[in-house]
Every structure is written in C-alpha cells, then in structure tokens.
Motif scaffolding. Structure first.
Motif, PDB file in Angstrom:
ATOM      1  N   ALA A 174       0.908  -1.198  -0.041  1.00 56.95           N
ATOM      2  CA  ALA A 174      -0.059   0.130   0.012  1.00 56.95           C
ATOM      3  C   ALA A 174       0.884   1.268  -0.025  1.00 56.95           C
ATOM      4  O   ALA A 174       0.480   2.220  -0.646  1.00 56.95           O
ATOM      5  N   LEU A 175       1.929   0.911   0.710  1.00 58.24           N
ATOM      6  CA  LEU A 175       2.691   2.341   0.828  1.00 58.24           C
ATOM      7  C   LEU A 175       4.355   1.666   0.849  1.00 58.24           C
ATOM      8  O   LEU A 175       4.713   1.023   1.609  1.00 58.24           O
ATOM      9  N   PHE A 176       5.174   2.463   0.117  1.00 55.62           N
ATOM     10  CA  PHE A 176       6.520   2.067  -0.101  1.00 55.62           C
ATOM     11  C   PHE A 176       7.214   3.436   0.340  1.00 55.62           C
ATOM     12  O   PHE A 176       6.710   4.586   0.429  1.00 55.62           O
ATOM     13  N   SER A 177       8.623   3.321   0.708  1.00 52.48           N
ATOM     14  CA  SER A 177       9.305   4.304   0.874  1.00 52.48           C
ATOM     15  C   SER A 177       9.594   5.067  -0.440  1.00 52.48           C
ATOM     16  O   SER A 177       9.864   4.550  -1.718  1.00 52.48           O
ATOM     17  N   LEU A 178       9.149   6.321  -0.526  1.00 55.35           N
ATOM     18  CA  LEU A 178       9.123   7.589  -1.481  1.00 55.35           C
ATOM     19  C   LEU A 178       7.890   7.118  -2.825  1.00 55.35           C
ATOM     20  O   LEU A 178       8.234   7.730  -3.708  1.00 55.35           O
ATOM     21  N   GLY A 179       7.003   6.236  -2.375  1.00 59.09           N
ATOM     22  CA  GLY A 179       6.200   5.719  -3.430  1.00 59.09           C
ATOM     23  C   GLY A 179       5.050   5.095  -2.874  1.00 59.09           C
ATOM     24  O   GLY A 179       4.865   5.036  -1.550  1.00 59.09           O
ATOM     25  N   CYS A 180       4.069   4.440  -3.614  1.00 60.32           N
ATOM     26  CA  CYS A 180       3.280   3.636  -3.248  1.00 60.32           C
ATOM     27  C   CYS A 180       2.671   2.491  -4.206  1.00 60.32           C
ATOM     28  O   CYS A 180       3.182   2.656  -5.576  1.00 60.32           O
ATOM     29  N   GLY A 181       2.088   1.433  -3.886  1.00 59.93           N
ATOM     30  CA  GLY A 181       1.582   0.670  -5.006  1.00 59.93           C
ATOM     31  C   GLY A 181       0.782   0.873  -5.984  1.00 59.93           C
ATOM     32  O   GLY A 181      -0.082   1.877  -5.944  1.00 59.93           O
ATOM     33  N   ARG A 182       0.801   0.171  -7.153  1.00 62.31           N
ATOM     34  CA  ARG A 182       0.052   0.612  -8.360  1.00 62.31           C
ATOM     35  C   ARG A 182      -1.544   0.205  -7.968  1.00 62.31           C
ATOM     36  O   ARG A 182      -1.835  -0.620  -7.066  1.00 62.31           O
ATOM     37  N   MET A 183      -2.335   0.977  -8.557  1.00 65.08           N
ATOM     38  CA  MET A 183      -3.619   0.675  -8.466  1.00 65.08           C
ATOM     39  C   MET A 183      -4.210  -0.702  -9.312  1.00 65.08           C
ATOM     40  O   MET A 183      -4.619  -0.128 -10.586  1.00 65.08           O
ATOM     41  N   ARG A 193      12.109  12.804  -7.294  1.00 63.16           N
ATOM     42  CA  ARG A 193      13.006  14.000  -7.282  1.00 63.16           C
ATOM     43  C   ARG A 193      12.626  14.785  -8.733  1.00 63.16           C
ATOM     44  O   ARG A 193      12.724  16.047  -8.723  1.00 63.16           O
ATOM     45  N   HIS A 194      12.232  13.909  -9.743  1.00 66.95           N
ATOM     46  CA  HIS A 194      11.612  14.350 -10.908  1.00 66.95           C
ATOM     47  C   HIS A 194      10.210  15.446 -10.459  1.00 66.95           C
ATOM     48  O   HIS A 194      10.155  16.587 -11.038  1.00 66.95           O
ATOM     49  N   LEU A 253      16.354  14.759  -1.122  1.00 67.63           N
ATOM     50  CA  LEU A 253      17.739  14.632  -1.727  1.00 67.63           C
ATOM     51  C   LEU A 253      18.639  13.961  -0.963  1.00 67.63           C
ATOM     52  O   LEU A 253      19.335  13.083  -1.034  1.00 67.63           O
ATOM     53  N   GLN A 254      18.322  14.336   0.433  1.00 66.89           N
ATOM     54  CA  GLN A 254      19.335  13.683   1.471  1.00 66.89           C
ATOM     55  C   GLN A 254      18.911  12.279   1.693  1.00 66.89           C
ATOM     56  O   GLN A 254      19.733  11.166   1.685  1.00 66.89           O
ATOM     57  N   ARG A 255      17.451  11.893   1.543  1.00 67.92           N
ATOM     58  CA  ARG A 255      17.003  10.523   1.768  1.00 67.92           C
ATOM     59  C   ARG A 255      17.622   9.542   0.535  1.00 67.92           C
ATOM     60  O   ARG A 255      18.076   8.688   0.521  1.00 67.92           O
ATOM     61  N   HIS A 256      17.313  10.337  -0.703  1.00 67.04           N
ATOM     62  CA  HIS A 256      17.867   9.519  -1.767  1.00 67.04           C
ATOM     63  C   HIS A 256      19.518   9.212  -1.656  1.00 67.04           C
ATOM     64  O   HIS A 256      19.832   8.041  -2.191  1.00 67.04           O
ATOM     65  N   GLU A 257      20.196  10.157  -1.149  1.00 72.86           N
ATOM     66  CA  GLU A 257      21.730  10.007  -1.125  1.00 72.86           C
ATOM     67  C   GLU A 257      21.864   8.860  -0.107  1.00 72.86           C
ATOM     68  O   GLU A 257      22.826   7.951  -0.300  1.00 72.86           O
ATOM     69  N   GLU A 258      21.155   8.770   0.900  1.00 68.18           N
ATOM     70  CA  GLU A 258      21.230   7.817   1.980  1.00 68.18           C
ATOM     71  C   GLU A 258      20.981   6.654   1.436  1.00 68.18           C
ATOM     72  O   GLU A 258      21.569   5.421   1.819  1.00 68.18           O
TER      73      GLU A 258
END
Length: 255
Positions: free
Chosen positions: A128-137, A176-177, A186-191
């Motif tokens: 249902a929820l991913f880090s920085l995203g969510c699942g497809r419908m 980020r797009h 940005l910090q989360r992406h780099e980590e």
C-alpha cells in the motif's frame, strides 16, 4: 521484539518480529525458504503470520510454513484469494500475537482487500505504501487510494515503515523528478544509494521521513499539485485528481 528483514525473490522483504523467547511473528512470507533459513540459523520459531493482501509474492510460502510449524496462526483480510487464513482481520479489531497488539488498517487501492498492520513502533504496509512511493492501483480507485494514503499519513510519525519491496532508490528518482527542490528528499535519496551500495536495506524508515519526502503523501502541497498540473497540461481539481495524475505519471515513468 527484534525486527528482522528477510530478502525474498528479487526485491521483496519478509518481516519478522522475534520475541526474547524465540517466538516470532512473520509478515507476508511470499517464500518459505528465507523464513526457515533465518529461523534455523538464528534460533527462533514462527508462531503467527500476518498477511496484508493476496498477491502470491506475499502469501506463497504460507502452506509450506503451516506444514513445517503446526498450529501456526495466519491472520489475513477477508478475501477468498487467501485460502489458508485461520483468522480474518477487520479494521478496528486489533490482532493479538505473542503478547503484541497489531492494529488493522483497511487500505484498499493496490488491491480491494489490502490491509496494513501497526504496533506502537512499526507499520507493516505491504504494497500500500513504499518508501517514496505507493503500490499500483490494480483493483482500487483514485479516491480509495487517496483515502488509504491519508489513513497511513495520519498514524504516529515515529512509526517505522516496513513495506514489502526494496523500491526506494527507483522511487527516489521519480520523486525528485516531481519534487526537485525538496532538500529532505535529496538527502533520503543519497542515504538510500549509500545503503544499497553496501547491500543494506533502505528500510525501515520513519513515517516522519516519508511525510517530508514521499510525493504520494504530499498531494495536498502546492509544489506537488503544480508538478502534476504541469504533467497533465491542465489545473488539477482536487487531491483525488492529484493522486490519480501522480500515479499515472509514475506508471509510465522511465529514467
């Protein structure tokens, strides 16, 4: 209870909460082998399983685990596509397992019967929820997806998000797009990139971090609405329109 992430398939995580006495709750075992291997090597025994939804990469190991560990409880949503449940869960009725209380949250969108489970420390969100995203419908509607995301966003921000897949880095590229000036993102992406280079999971992550960084939890913010409007080529009408546009954008996104 000790939290363990067990890699499965190409990018799945099976989660295990292990008590001091070696009894464990396992979440979404799409494969039995990683669970059996970890239990054998680390000296713990599965006593209960929590299932968030019916997809085989989340339930495929249940039958083998039930055969290997007699009496194993299986808590799952009321969906005939999950035939091996011993207890059907509903929102508002917590599950008790190994002395731990798991609150059930109904979160349709990815599938119609999807649920999430949370304790006082952890949020098991499945797809249902991913880090920085969510699942497809696959089965839900934009309004259901938005309502589900709002439910998850309203949970205590200190909860640690334990989702079903290692998608953080690819999700970060899309996020980020959409939201290029977000410093926390940005910090989360780099980590996350550093973690993956070291072959470490990018999870769990705090819900507070997701509230700062995940565009699917920020559909009410002006910057996300502007980005979706630019992508659609028209003004968005409401948050349902935003999440529908954002999900469609992500579905077709290629780096």
């Amino acid at each position: 209870m000790r939290l363990t992430a067990l890699p499965a398939f190409a990018d799945n995580y099976i989660w295990a909460l292990v008590a001091e006495d070696g009894q464990a709750v396992v979440v979404d075992p799409g494969q039995a082998a990683p669970v059996v291997a970890a239990a054998t090597q680390q000296g713990w025994v599965p006593r209960a399983i929590l299932l968030t939804h019916h997809h085989d990469d989340h339930i495929g190991g249940v039958a083998e685990l039930q055969a290997r560990y007699p009496g194993l409880e299986v808590h799952a949503p009321a969906d005939p596509r999950i035939p091996l449940a011993t207890h059907r869960v509903v929102e508002g009725e917590p599950v008790q397992a190994l002395g731990q209380r798991f609150h059930v949250v109904s979160v349709p969108g990815h599938t119609r019967s999807h649920v999430a489970f949370h304790t006082a420390e952890h949020l098991f969100s499945g797809d249902a929820l991913f880090s920085l995203g969510c699942g497809r419908m696959f089965e839900g509607t934009p309004s259901q997806l938005l309502a589900s995301l709002h439910k998850l966003a309203s949970l205590p921000p200190h909860l640690l998000l334990c989702c079903g897949h290692e998608y953080t880095v690819s999700n970060a590229v899309f996020a980020r797009h959409v939201d290029p000036t977000n410093a926390a993102l940005l910090q989360r992406h780099e980590e996350a990139l550093a973690m993956r280079r070291d072959d470490r999971p990018t999870l769990p992550v705090s819900l507070a971090s997701e509230l700062e960084c995940n565009p699917f939890l920020r559909t009410g913010t002006h910057s996300i609405q502007q980005a979706v409007s630019a992508y659609l080529g028209r003004p968005v009408t409401d948050e349902v329109d935003v999440v529908a546009g954002l999900r469609g954008w992500k579905d077709g996104f290629r780096t």
